[in-house]
Design a protein around this motif. Sequence first.
Motif, mmCIF file in Angstrom:
data_model
loop_
_atom_site.group_PDB
_atom_site.id
_atom_site.type_symbol
_atom_site.label_atom_id
_atom_site.label_comp_id
_atom_site.label_asym_id
_atom_site.label_seq_id
_atom_site.Cartn_x
_atom_site.Cartn_y
_atom_site.Cartn_z
ATOM 1 N N ILE A 42 0.918 -1.214 -0.068
ATOM 2 C CA ILE A 42 0.269 0.069 0.087
ATOM 3 C C ILE A 42 0.766 1.273 0.027
ATOM 4 O O ILE A 42 1.787 1.301 0.988
ATOM 5 C CB ILE A 42 -0.844 0.017 1.064
ATOM 6 N N THR A 48 -3.240 4.276 3.787
ATOM 7 C CA THR A 48 -2.312 4.292 4.812
ATOM 8 C C THR A 48 -2.845 4.542 6.134
ATOM 9 O O THR A 48 -2.273 4.084 7.192
ATOM 10 C CB THR A 48 -1.148 5.563 4.423
ATOM 11 N N SER A 57 -3.471 -2.743 13.353
ATOM 12 C CA SER A 57 -4.133 -2.614 12.155
ATOM 13 C C SER A 57 -5.346 -3.483 11.970
ATOM 14 O O SER A 57 -5.517 -4.487 12.448
ATOM 15 C CB SER A 57 -2.817 -3.142 11.150
ATOM 16 N N HIS A 65 3.658 -0.913 4.026
ATOM 17 C CA HIS A 65 3.414 0.608 3.479
ATOM 18 C C HIS A 65 4.784 1.155 2.745
ATOM 19 O O HIS A 65 5.681 1.011 3.168
ATOM 20 C CB HIS A 65 3.043 1.235 4.815
ATOM 21 N N THR A 71 4.244 1.381 -5.751
ATOM 22 C CA THR A 71 3.367 0.214 -5.508
ATOM 23 C C THR A 71 3.814 -1.260 -6.098
ATOM 24 O O THR A 71 4.357 -2.131 -5.598
ATOM 25 C CB THR A 71 1.974 0.513 -5.677
#
Length: 299
Positions: A42, A48, A57, A65, A71
């Motif tokens: 991501i 995010t 999470s 991330h 990406t």
Amino acid sequence: MRNDYPHDELLQSGHLACQGCGGTMTMRHCLKALGPDTICIIPACCWTIISGNFPYSALTVPVLHTAFETTAAAASGVRAALDMQGKPNTTVLGFAGDGGTFDIGLQSLSGAAERNEDIIYICYDNEAYMNTGIQRSSATPELAWTTTTPETRPKLGPKKNMIQILAAHKAPYCATANVAWPEDLIRKVKRAAGIRGTKFIHVLSPCPPGWKISSEMSIEIARLATHSKVFPIYEVINGEEYHINIAPKNVPVKDYLRAQGRFRHLSNEDIQHIQTRIDYEWKILLQREMTESFQKNMP
Ligand SMILES: Cc1ncc(C[n+]2csc(CCOP(=O)(O)OP(=O)(O)O)c2C)c(N)n1
Ligand SMILES: [Mg+2]
């Protein structure tokens, strides 16, 4: 609800999304389709924030991330590492917004698609840079309001056609989808998981604050986008075979536009201009679907 709808929830409650967030529904359905043996990549985007900080999470799958523009490059690296570890069956899912896909991440996505990396790339398209305060992207529709395209100077020019760009790479599987049709979206993600190479799925994902709609209207407006042909739902196999999956109900584009505050400033002439462009694009899409049989015979 149909029996084959996956009941596992890999996105837990307690996430940080706004009410009615289409991007959140997109993630929920995609993970239902892919199951727990999935790694999410991501970049900078609303997601995010939505997943929340480790170890709290809301996503129960591993997440990397990564920087805004990377990406598909990061996903390629994770894929290579998994292959080295003898884990070819773990799915690598790049999950990025429209800004991270249509604009800043386009070159890394193009590189991955050209190398035909074995990844699924899903763009949840809310048609602007929402996380930083509704700035226009190249996915923003023509004449829409954003904070960088105010009503007196709305966004000029049509939305970039990402599927065409990926189809031009001869990606083995490209598709559009819409959170208003979760079963179609889940089918497509499952289909993508069974194909080797770069799979790209472009999902219309409404953003209530950015579109200036109330949160409970999110799905209804997403549905209007497809029924008015503004956002057609189709698949492209090997960059050549087109299949339209949902028959639009020929709703006037006006009904879609007038339901949203971001188009409140449009005149009737503006709406007619958009309708003409949408009709034209639809005709081209139908032609592409019809030429499929010729293209199948090409070397
Ligand atoms: C190189 C770089 N430029 C700008 C930013 C700031 N930034 C973070 S998220 C974001 C918007 C992302 O937009 P999009 O990809 O459409 O996802 P959304 O926020 O709409 O979910 C921006 C501009 C950044 N993190 N890195
Ligand atoms: Mg966005």
